[in-house]
Design an enzyme around this catalytic site. Sequence first.
Site, PDB file in Angstrom:
ATOM      1  N   ARG A   1     -10.500   0.292  -5.580  1.00  0.00           N
ATOM      2  CA  ARG A   1     -10.556   0.840  -4.223  1.00  0.00           C
ATOM      3  C   ARG A   1     -11.775   1.737  -4.050  1.00  0.00           C
ATOM      4  O   ARG A   1     -12.099   2.564  -4.909  1.00  0.00           O
ATOM      5  CB  ARG A   1      -9.299   1.660  -3.924  1.00  0.00           C
TER       6      ARG A   1
ATOM      7  N   HIS B   1      -5.750  -0.358   6.205  1.00  0.00           N
ATOM      8  CA  HIS B   1      -5.392   0.264   7.469  1.00  0.00           C
ATOM      9  C   HIS B   1      -6.040  -0.389   8.689  1.00  0.00           C
ATOM     10  O   HIS B   1      -6.801   0.234   9.437  1.00  0.00           O
ATOM     11  CB  HIS B   1      -5.740   1.752   7.438  1.00  0.00           C
TER      12      HIS B   1
ATOM     13  N   HIS C   1       0.848  -1.198   0.000  1.00  0.00           N
ATOM     14  CA  HIS C   1       0.000   0.000   0.000  1.00  0.00           C
ATOM     15  C   HIS C   1       0.878   1.239   0.000  1.00  0.00           C
ATOM     16  O   HIS C   1       1.487   1.595   1.011  1.00  0.00           O
ATOM     17  CB  HIS C   1      -0.921   0.022   1.226  1.00  0.00           C
TER      18      HIS C   1
ATOM     19  N   ASP D   1       1.991   2.787   3.395  1.00  0.00           N
ATOM     20  CA  ASP D   1       1.132   3.966   3.234  1.00  0.00           C
ATOM     21  C   ASP D   1       1.949   5.208   2.862  1.00  0.00           C
ATOM     22  O   ASP D   1       1.492   6.329   3.043  1.00  0.00           O
ATOM     23  CB  ASP D   1       0.280   4.236   4.477  1.00  0.00           C
TER      24      ASP D   1
ATOM     25  N   HIS E   1       1.314   5.246  -2.474  1.00  0.00           N
ATOM     26  CA  HIS E   1       0.734   6.119  -3.488  1.00  0.00           C
ATOM     27  C   HIS E   1       1.838   6.879  -4.215  1.00  0.00           C
ATOM     28  O   HIS E   1       2.873   7.191  -3.632  1.00  0.00           O
ATOM     29  CB  HIS E   1      -0.213   7.152  -2.861  1.00  0.00           C
TER      30      HIS E   1
END
Length: 314
Positions: free
Chosen positions: A147, A202, A56, A270, A58
């Site tokens: 998602r 999460h 995970h 993250d 971005h």
Amino acid sequence: MTNRNQSRRTFLRNASMIALGNVLASAARAADTLIPFSSYSHAAAHKLPANACDCHMHIYDSRFAPAPQAKLRPPPATVDMYRVLQRHLGTQRTVVVTPSTYGTDNGCTLDALATLGKQARGIAVADTSITDAELERLDHAGIRGLRFNLAVGAVTTPDMIEPLARRIAPLGWHVQINMPVGELEQHAAMLGRLPVPIVFDHLARIPLPAGEAHPAFAFIRGLMQEQRAWVKLSGAYIASKTGAPQYCDVGPLVQASIHAAPEQLVWGSDWPHPTETHKPDDVALLDLLSDWTANDDRVRDCILVGNPAHLYRF
């Protein structure tokens, strides 16, 4: 005399070039000790197995315009920046998740997948207007799920989940859910009948200090034990009340998840932590996984390698 002067000039020129090279090398080493968007402070305590995966993260790139309604508009966090993090963590595989910033435009994620190559997979964002041809295109590019980010007020809604889940089922994809626990409980019946696996972001946003005693955990644990759901061990700082560096209140929840279904867990950084003003230490977050698994390398490696390879079809 002339020969001596030439020799001296040659010596000085060579010495200058060596000195400059040393300065540049030192600067490069200094730069590489810093991880963009991380409060990195120490080297990793544990060497990771081959093909360990960050499931995970971005990418934000100024070449791609934010959606007009985007609430989060972080500065650029590029593939090159992320590769610095990979070197420090020791991960080789990664899963790029389209952030809420870009709405249903997956261009930035697809560009990142093309750059990262065969060691990367992606999670897209789409609404019900997406065509079957576009879903096929995304699949060929390495996308493995859709998602639904309902915690940040993104462009998707709960009523889109089930119809899109039916459409992506033939592709072998999953739905990824980032949903406040109240909404999760409200939509439990719908989530329980989906024809595709669910991946909860999460730590499934289970609130603390309730943790495993919260009713939502029992629901998710049941899906995990039926091999119909996965949980990402990511974003410990989102739920924690005790905070860094150990996030002590998160540990019991993670350990309960490991006890319930270790084969249904994956880990994610993250990065670049777009919701956080004070960035966490990514290396310390990864080191916590060894603590959470009680230094059981078999379980840790399952979470980092085997589970992602199965879920994302590496």
